[in-house]
Scaffold this motif. Structure first.
Motif, PDB file in Angstrom:
ATOM      1  N   GLU A  59       0.831  -1.206   0.000  1.00 53.95           N
ATOM      2  CA  GLU A  59       0.000   0.000   0.000  1.00 53.95           C
ATOM      3  C   GLU A  59       0.866   1.257   0.000  1.00 53.95           C
ATOM      4  O   GLU A  59       0.587   2.218  -0.731  1.00 53.95           O
ATOM      5  CB  GLU A  59      -0.945  -0.004   1.202  1.00 53.95           C
ATOM      6  CG  GLU A  59      -2.028  -1.063   1.096  1.00 53.95           C
ATOM      7  CD  GLU A  59      -2.773  -1.296   2.390  1.00 53.95           C
ATOM      8  OE1 GLU A  59      -3.964  -1.674   2.305  1.00 53.95           O
ATOM      9  OE2 GLU A  59      -2.207  -1.125   3.490  1.00 53.95           O
ATOM     10  N   ILE A  60       1.914   1.248   0.810  1.00 52.38           N
ATOM     11  CA  ILE A  60       2.816   2.412   0.860  1.00 52.38           C
ATOM     12  C   ILE A  60       3.568   2.559  -0.454  1.00 52.38           C
ATOM     13  O   ILE A  60       3.748   3.668  -0.962  1.00 52.38           O
ATOM     14  CB  ILE A  60       3.775   2.311   2.061  1.00 52.38           C
ATOM     15  CG1 ILE A  60       2.980   2.436   3.372  1.00 52.38           C
ATOM     16  CG2 ILE A  60       4.877   3.363   1.990  1.00 52.38           C
ATOM     17  CD1 ILE A  60       2.234   3.737   3.555  1.00 52.38           C
ATOM     18  N   ASP A  61       4.004   1.444  -1.035  1.00 53.89           N
ATOM     19  CA  ASP A  61       4.682   1.500  -2.334  1.00 53.89           C
ATOM     20  C   ASP A  61       3.782   2.164  -3.369  1.00 53.89           C
ATOM     21  O   ASP A  61       4.223   3.035  -4.127  1.00 53.89           O
ATOM     22  CB  ASP A  61       5.064   0.103  -2.812  1.00 53.89           C
ATOM     23  CG  ASP A  61       6.171  -0.538  -1.996  1.00 53.89           C
ATOM     24  OD1 ASP A  61       6.799   0.138  -1.151  1.00 53.89           O
ATOM     25  OD2 ASP A  61       6.402  -1.751  -2.199  1.00 53.89           O
ATOM     26  N   ALA A  62       2.513   1.758  -3.411  1.00 53.68           N
ATOM     27  CA  ALA A  62       1.572   2.321  -4.377  1.00 53.68           C
ATOM     28  C   ALA A  62       1.382   3.824  -4.142  1.00 53.68           C
ATOM     29  O   ALA A  62       1.325   4.605  -5.099  1.00 53.68           O
ATOM     30  CB  ALA A  62       0.232   1.596  -4.310  1.00 53.68           C
ATOM     31  N   LEU A  63       1.284   4.245  -2.892  1.00 54.26           N
ATOM     32  CA  LEU A  63       1.125   5.664  -2.564  1.00 54.26           C
ATOM     33  C   LEU A  63       2.341   6.471  -3.009  1.00 54.26           C
ATOM     34  O   LEU A  63       2.216   7.477  -3.710  1.00 54.26           O
ATOM     35  CB  LEU A  63       0.894   5.842  -1.062  1.00 54.26           C
ATOM     36  CG  LEU A  63       0.896   7.290  -0.570  1.00 54.26           C
ATOM     37  CD1 LEU A  63      -0.301   8.054  -1.118  1.00 54.26           C
ATOM     38  CD2 LEU A  63       0.935   7.341   0.934  1.00 54.26           C
ATOM     39  N   ILE A  64       3.517   6.034  -2.600  1.00 55.74           N
ATOM     40  CA  ILE A  64       4.730   6.794  -2.907  1.00 55.74           C
ATOM     41  C   ILE A  64       5.002   6.823  -4.408  1.00 55.74           C
ATOM     42  O   ILE A  64       5.301   7.881  -4.973  1.00 55.74           O
ATOM     43  CB  ILE A  64       5.931   6.233  -2.124  1.00 55.74           C
ATOM     44  CG1 ILE A  64       5.741   6.521  -0.627  1.00 55.74           C
ATOM     45  CG2 ILE A  64       7.248   6.827  -2.632  1.00 55.74           C
ATOM     46  CD1 ILE A  64       6.750   5.863   0.280  1.00 55.74           C
ATOM     47  N   LEU A  65       4.870   5.694  -5.068  1.00 59.23           N
ATOM     48  CA  LEU A  65       5.113   5.660  -6.511  1.00 59.23           C
ATOM     49  C   LEU A  65       4.063   6.474  -7.261  1.00 59.23           C
ATOM     50  O   LEU A  65       4.383   7.170  -8.236  1.00 59.23           O
ATOM     51  CB  LEU A  65       5.167   4.220  -7.011  1.00 59.23           C
ATOM     52  CG  LEU A  65       6.367   3.421  -6.494  1.00 59.23           C
ATOM     53  CD1 LEU A  65       6.230   1.945  -6.874  1.00 59.23           C
ATOM     54  CD2 LEU A  65       7.678   3.999  -6.980  1.00 59.23           C
ATOM     55  N   GLY A  66       2.816   6.428  -6.806  1.00 56.27           N
ATOM     56  CA  GLY A  66       1.772   7.247  -7.415  1.00 56.27           C
ATOM     57  C   GLY A  66       2.053   8.733  -7.243  1.00 56.27           C
ATOM     58  O   GLY A  66       1.854   9.532  -8.164  1.00 56.27           O
ATOM     59  N   PHE A  72      -1.353  12.537  -7.638  1.00 56.93           N
ATOM     60  CA  PHE A  72      -2.056  13.326  -6.631  1.00 56.93           C
ATOM     61  C   PHE A  72      -1.774  14.814  -6.751  1.00 56.93           C
ATOM     62  O   PHE A  72      -2.050  15.574  -5.838  1.00 56.93           O
ATOM     63  CB  PHE A  72      -1.695  12.822  -5.227  1.00 56.93           C
ATOM     64  CG  PHE A  72      -1.919  11.350  -5.058  1.00 56.93           C
ATOM     65  CD1 PHE A  72      -3.193  10.847  -4.972  1.00 56.93           C
ATOM     66  CD2 PHE A  72      -0.843  10.488  -5.005  1.00 56.93           C
ATOM     67  CE1 PHE A  72      -3.407   9.473  -4.836  1.00 56.93           C
ATOM     68  CE2 PHE A  72      -1.044   9.113  -4.856  1.00 56.93           C
ATOM     69  CZ  PHE A  72      -2.319   8.611  -4.777  1.00 56.93           C
ATOM     70  N   ASP A  73      -1.207  15.233  -7.868  1.00 56.31           N
ATOM     71  CA  ASP A  73      -0.883  16.646  -8.053  1.00 56.31           C
ATOM     72  C   ASP A  73      -2.097  17.552  -7.914  1.00 56.31           C
ATOM     73  O   ASP A  73      -1.979  18.709  -7.507  1.00 56.31           O
ATOM     74  CB  ASP A  73      -0.219  16.878  -9.416  1.00 56.31           C
ATOM     75  CG  ASP A  73       1.220  16.374  -9.458  1.00 56.31           C
ATOM     76  OD1 ASP A  73       1.737  15.899  -8.416  1.00 56.31           O
ATOM     77  OD2 ASP A  73       1.833  16.459 -10.550  1.00 56.31           O
TER      78      ASP A  73
END
Length: 77
Positions: A59-66, A72-73
């Motif tokens: 989940e954290i990988d997906a957030l940071i890579l996204g 999320f700009d």
């Protein structure tokens, strides 16, 4: 009982909380820490004893890579 979403950050014990170098001096930041089971805890730095949310590494990988990809700009101030 283990960790769960909403656990008091204080109950997680002596873990290494980390925040972004972009956080500001008035405490507007989120802190994260890796737990012994490999999951990641997240808390609001203004309430260090408050609740922590627990995420899997995936989940954290997906957030940071996204975030790196600009997903999320639209949420930037």
């Amino acid at each position: 009982m283990g960790t769960y979403n909403g656990i008091s950050a204080a109950e997680l014990g002596d873990i290494a909380w980390q925040k972004s170098r972009r956080s500001n001096s008035i405490g507007n930041c989120v802190e994260m820490a890796k737990l012994s089971d490999g999951s990641i805890a997240m808390r609001n730095s203004r309430f260090p004893e408050g609740p922590a949310l627990i995420y899997t590494q995936g989940e954290i990988d997906a957030l940071i890579l996204g975030a790196k990809d600009g997903d999320f700009d639209n949420l930037l101030g």
